[in-house]
Design an enzyme around this catalytic site. Structure first.
Site, mmCIF file in Angstrom:
data_model
loop_
_atom_site.group_PDB
_atom_site.id
_atom_site.type_symbol
_atom_site.label_atom_id
_atom_site.label_comp_id
_atom_site.label_asym_id
_atom_site.label_seq_id
_atom_site.Cartn_x
_atom_site.Cartn_y
_atom_site.Cartn_z
ATOM 1 N N GLU A 177 0.822 -1.213 0.000
ATOM 2 C CA GLU A 177 0.000 0.000 0.000
ATOM 3 C C GLU A 177 0.859 1.267 0.000
ATOM 4 O O GLU A 177 0.366 2.357 -0.258
ATOM 5 C CB GLU A 177 -0.957 0.001 1.204
ATOM 6 C CG GLU A 177 -0.296 0.027 2.584
ATOM 7 C CD GLU A 177 0.121 -1.357 3.093
ATOM 8 O OE1 GLU A 177 0.515 -2.221 2.289
ATOM 9 O OE2 GLU A 177 0.075 -1.552 4.328
ATOM 10 N N CYS A 282 16.416 -6.882 0.149
ATOM 11 C CA CYS A 282 16.517 -8.122 0.924
ATOM 12 C C CYS A 282 17.849 -8.810 0.674
ATOM 13 O O CYS A 282 18.199 -9.738 1.388
ATOM 14 C CB CYS A 282 15.383 -9.056 0.561
ATOM 15 S SG CYS A 282 15.443 -9.483 -1.168
ATOM 16 N N GLU A 382 16.803 -7.440 11.380
ATOM 17 C CA GLU A 382 17.049 -6.915 10.039
ATOM 18 C C GLU A 382 16.891 -5.393 10.136
ATOM 19 O O GLU A 382 15.827 -4.906 10.532
ATOM 20 C CB GLU A 382 16.016 -7.494 9.063
ATOM 21 C CG GLU A 382 16.157 -6.948 7.661
ATOM 22 C CD GLU A 382 15.055 -7.447 6.721
ATOM 23 O OE1 GLU A 382 13.886 -7.523 7.141
ATOM 24 O OE2 GLU A 382 15.372 -7.747 5.561
HETATM 25 P P1 NAD Z 1 5.802 -6.223 5.027
HETATM 26 O O1 NAD Z 1 5.897 -7.607 5.539
HETATM 27 O O2 NAD Z 1 5.470 -5.137 5.975
HETATM 28 O O3 NAD Z 1 4.680 -6.129 3.876
HETATM 29 C C1 NAD Z 1 4.677 -7.022 2.777
HETATM 30 C C2 NAD Z 1 3.246 -7.188 2.283
HETATM 31 O O4 NAD Z 1 2.450 -7.756 3.326
HETATM 32 C C3 NAD Z 1 2.566 -5.873 1.907
HETATM 33 O O5 NAD Z 1 1.799 -6.088 0.754
HETATM 34 C C4 NAD Z 1 1.710 -5.540 3.111
HETATM 35 O O6 NAD Z 1 0.541 -4.833 2.775
HETATM 36 C C5 NAD Z 1 1.353 -6.910 3.657
HETATM 37 N N1 NAD Z 1 1.244 -6.930 5.121
HETATM 38 C C6 NAD Z 1 1.919 -6.156 6.015
HETATM 39 N N2 NAD Z 1 1.584 -6.502 7.272
HETATM 40 C C7 NAD Z 1 0.686 -7.511 7.176
HETATM 41 C C8 NAD Z 1 -0.013 -8.289 8.137
HETATM 42 N N3 NAD Z 1 0.145 -8.109 9.438
HETATM 43 N N4 NAD Z 1 -0.867 -9.234 7.686
HETATM 44 C C9 NAD Z 1 -1.026 -9.449 6.370
HETATM 45 N N5 NAD Z 1 -0.377 -8.742 5.406
HETATM 46 C C10 NAD Z 1 0.475 -7.785 5.809
HETATM 47 O O7 NAD Z 1 7.168 -5.923 4.261
HETATM 48 P P2 NAD Z 1 7.659 -4.530 3.662
HETATM 49 O O8 NAD Z 1 8.044 -3.641 4.781
HETATM 50 O O9 NAD Z 1 6.717 -4.042 2.641
HETATM 51 O O10 NAD Z 1 8.968 -5.020 2.868
HETATM 52 C C11 NAD Z 1 10.221 -5.147 3.467
HETATM 53 C C12 NAD Z 1 10.490 -6.571 3.906
HETATM 54 O O11 NAD Z 1 10.383 -7.443 2.795
HETATM 55 C C13 NAD Z 1 11.886 -6.759 4.446
HETATM 56 O O12 NAD Z 1 11.818 -7.592 5.578
HETATM 57 C C14 NAD Z 1 12.615 -7.448 3.319
HETATM 58 O O13 NAD Z 1 13.718 -8.237 3.694
HETATM 59 C C15 NAD Z 1 11.534 -8.287 2.754
HETATM 60 N N6 NAD Z 1 11.833 -8.674 1.392
HETATM 61 C C16 NAD Z 1 12.233 -9.950 1.185
HETATM 62 C C17 NAD Z 1 12.578 -10.358 -0.076
HETATM 63 C C18 NAD Z 1 13.018 -11.763 -0.328
HETATM 64 O O14 NAD Z 1 13.151 -12.124 -1.476
HETATM 65 N N7 NAD Z 1 13.259 -12.591 0.677
HETATM 66 C C19 NAD Z 1 12.505 -9.455 -1.155
HETATM 67 C C20 NAD Z 1 12.073 -8.154 -0.911
HETATM 68 C C21 NAD Z 1 11.742 -7.775 0.386
#
Ligand code: NAD
Length: 496
Positions: A177, A282, A382
């Site tokens: 979002e 990541c 992290e």
């Molecule tokens: P996030 O977990 O906050 O959000 C990811 C998605 O989940 C979003 O679409 C969000 O709307 C949704 N979301 C958030 N909280 C939720 C909840 N409680 N219940 C259900 N859905 C929920 O992650 P972010 O801050 O957007 O992204 C950064 C994170 O993503 C970092 O930890 C990074 O390491 C990770 N990441 C990992 C990879 C990989 O390949 N392993 C790649 C990119 C990013």
């Protein structure tokens, strides 16, 4: 991007509905630039229905027709790269060279998806028994969904959508979002490329939309990329609901430096991999593990190069590093640095004092911290910011043990000129992606991306052939034709 309210994209058209909304910031300005609609059960249901109805025809299309649409999608994406790069720059804040790089890596997955007739070829065994042949073929699952993080607004959706669509599925994407606009462009362009309207839908929203996706009985598989706590919960809830789930989580990537490593390569790689995209990758390098007594020269060179990193917005053509995503995240990064300092770590370069960190944008300067121990929160968590931690190890064994004790296991890299040491590292390191003199070993599109332990829940990595396997299911067919020696027996059939 100019509209004030970002909607969903369902059935090939924009849908602006729902009372619940979120704010979208330009992190470089620290200002709200627009709002985004948040999907509820009805919106998710409409997207799934659209995907189901488009999929029934698409799944029956010839491989050649699907392949042609993917070729055309590739070209149209390329021709519209500016729209996508600008949307990323405005809502995420990464500088334009970095946004163009992320887009290019995403495009490579579309190019790989064009190989669908080859990848989806089945297997055939003739005469497995007298007059009997056997073959296996893969079929699409139906409707599948992707839930993506803020840090790669185009590349991570492109890890999923092209493969899911090429494999014959309908796709529902729920982007972060915080960065809703790039995903819309990706879906609109698929229709422009000749894809059936409704096959690729976007629902905007927060955890309510995610909950509806996980609960929807017609969604057969979910790909998730985001933080570890959410990834674990998505995996548990999705599999409990009977879905296939791959949930990629957070990371803590180590770069192990042996005494024989090339010093210029080490300092260039450390600066690029720790501070590119403000460390919000990541696969960013978060920890440098110096093996032996040789570290101070490296740190002097890294600190000198850090002074030259130009911090600025996506509109500054010479900027190399943008802001963090939110004010709250900047606070958190600052507090982890402060906590490490209070536990005795030495801040060699302090991003809290960077001139850009004093403005309204969510900037934080490049930061280098020596003397870090595994008890510090900066090491345990992290950070996801432009902070490079430095630790020491007596020898390679000690370094490998340190890396393998960490609960995250996305990427790890070794810097050395010794083939034997590198080989030992590759074999014994407990990480899904390993670099040898390569700090960010993100696999190319025709290999698969994913980590181990707390960095991936599920057993399938994204894109490459594993991606096609995730979005399809195999049928094994055993066939016999009349007149080819059929005999009825009540015994269990053998193939002698
Ligand atoms: P996030 O977990 O906050 O959000 C990811 C998605 O989940 C979003 O679409 C969000 O709307 C949704 N979301 C958030 N909280 C939720 C909840 N409680 N219940 C259900 N859905 C929920 O992650 P972010 O801050 O957007 O992204 C950064 C994170 O993503 C970092 O930890 C990074 O390491 C990770 N990441 C990992 C990879 C990989 O390949 N392993 C790649 C990119 C990013």
């Amino acid at each position: 991007m100019s509209q004030d309210l970002v909607g969903h994209y369902i059935g090939g058209r924009s849908v602006v509905e729902g009372d619940r909304r979120g704010q979208v910031f330009n992190p470089a300005l620290g200002e709200v630039v627009r709002e985004v609609c948040f999907a509820d059960a009805d919106i998710v249901g409409a997207a799934v229905d659209a995907a189901e109805s488009a999929q029934s025809g698409w799944g029956e299309e010839s491989l050649a027709r699907r392949q042609r649409v993917m070729f055309s999608y590739r070209d149209i994406l390329q021709n519209n790269s500016r729209r996508i790069v600008d949307a990323i720059g405005e809502e995420h804040g990464k500088v334009s060279g970095d946004a163009a790089g992320e887009f290019a890596r995403g495009l490579e997955v579309v190019e790989f998806a064009c190989s669908l007739p080859q990848v989806l070829k089945g297997q055939y065994s003739e005469s497995v028994s007298r007059g009997v042949d056997a073959y296996s073929v893969r079929f699409p699952l139906g409707v599948v969904a992707g839930i993506t993080p803020f840090n790669f607004p185009a590349m991570v959706p492109l890890w999923m959508a092209p493969i899911a669509l090429a494999a014959g599925n309908g796709f529902v994407l729920k982007p972060s979002e915080k960065v809703p606009s790039a995903a819309l462009v990706l879906a609109e362009l698929f229709v422009e490329a000749g894809g059936p309207p409704g096959l690729f839908n976007v629902v905007q929203g927060d955890q309510e939309a995610v909950g509806e996706i996980l609960a929807h009985p017609k969604i057969k598989a979910v790909s998730f990329v985001g933080s570890t706590a959410v990834a674990r919960s998505i995996y548990e809830r999705g599999t409990q609901a009977g879905k296939r789930v791959q949930a990629l989580g957070g990371a803590k990537n180590h770069m192990v430096v042996l005494p024989d490593a090339d010093p210029d390569l080490v300092s260039d790689s450390a600066v690029a991999a720790a501070f590119g995209s403000s460390g919000e990758r990541c696969m960013a390098i978060s920890v440098m593990v110096i093996v032996g007594e040789h570290g101070d020269d490296y740190l002097d060179a890294i600190a000198a190069k850090m002074e030259n990193v130009r911090v600025g917005s996506a509109l500054d053509a010479r900027a190399e590093m943008g802001p963090l995503i939110t004010a709250a995240h900047r606070e958190r990064v600052g507090s982890l640095v402060g906590q490490a300092e209070s536990m005795g770590a030495k801040i060699l370069v302090d991003g809290r004092n960077h001139p850009m960190a004093q403005g309204p944008g969510f900037f934080f300067g490049p930061t280098l911290i020596d003397g870090v121990t595994s008890e510090m929160e900066a090491y345990k968590q992290e950070i996801f910011g432009p902070v490079l931690l430095v630790m020491r190890a007596a020898d390679l064994t000690d370094a490998i043990e340190l890396v393998n004790r960490n609960p995250y296991a996305n990427g790890a890299a070794i810097f050395t000129e010794s083939g034997g040491a590198a080989r030992r590292f590759v074999r014994s390191i407990d990480s899904g992606m390993v670099g040898v003199n390569v700090p960010i070993p993100v696999p190319v599109a025709y290999h698969s991306f994913g980590g181990f332990k707390n960095s991936l829940f599920g057993d399938t990595h994204v894109h490459g052939e594993e991606g096609f396997r995730f979005y399809t299911r195999a049928k094994a067919i055993t066939q016999r034709w009349a007149g080819e020696g059929s005999t009825a027996t009540l015994h269990f059939v053998t193939n002698n």
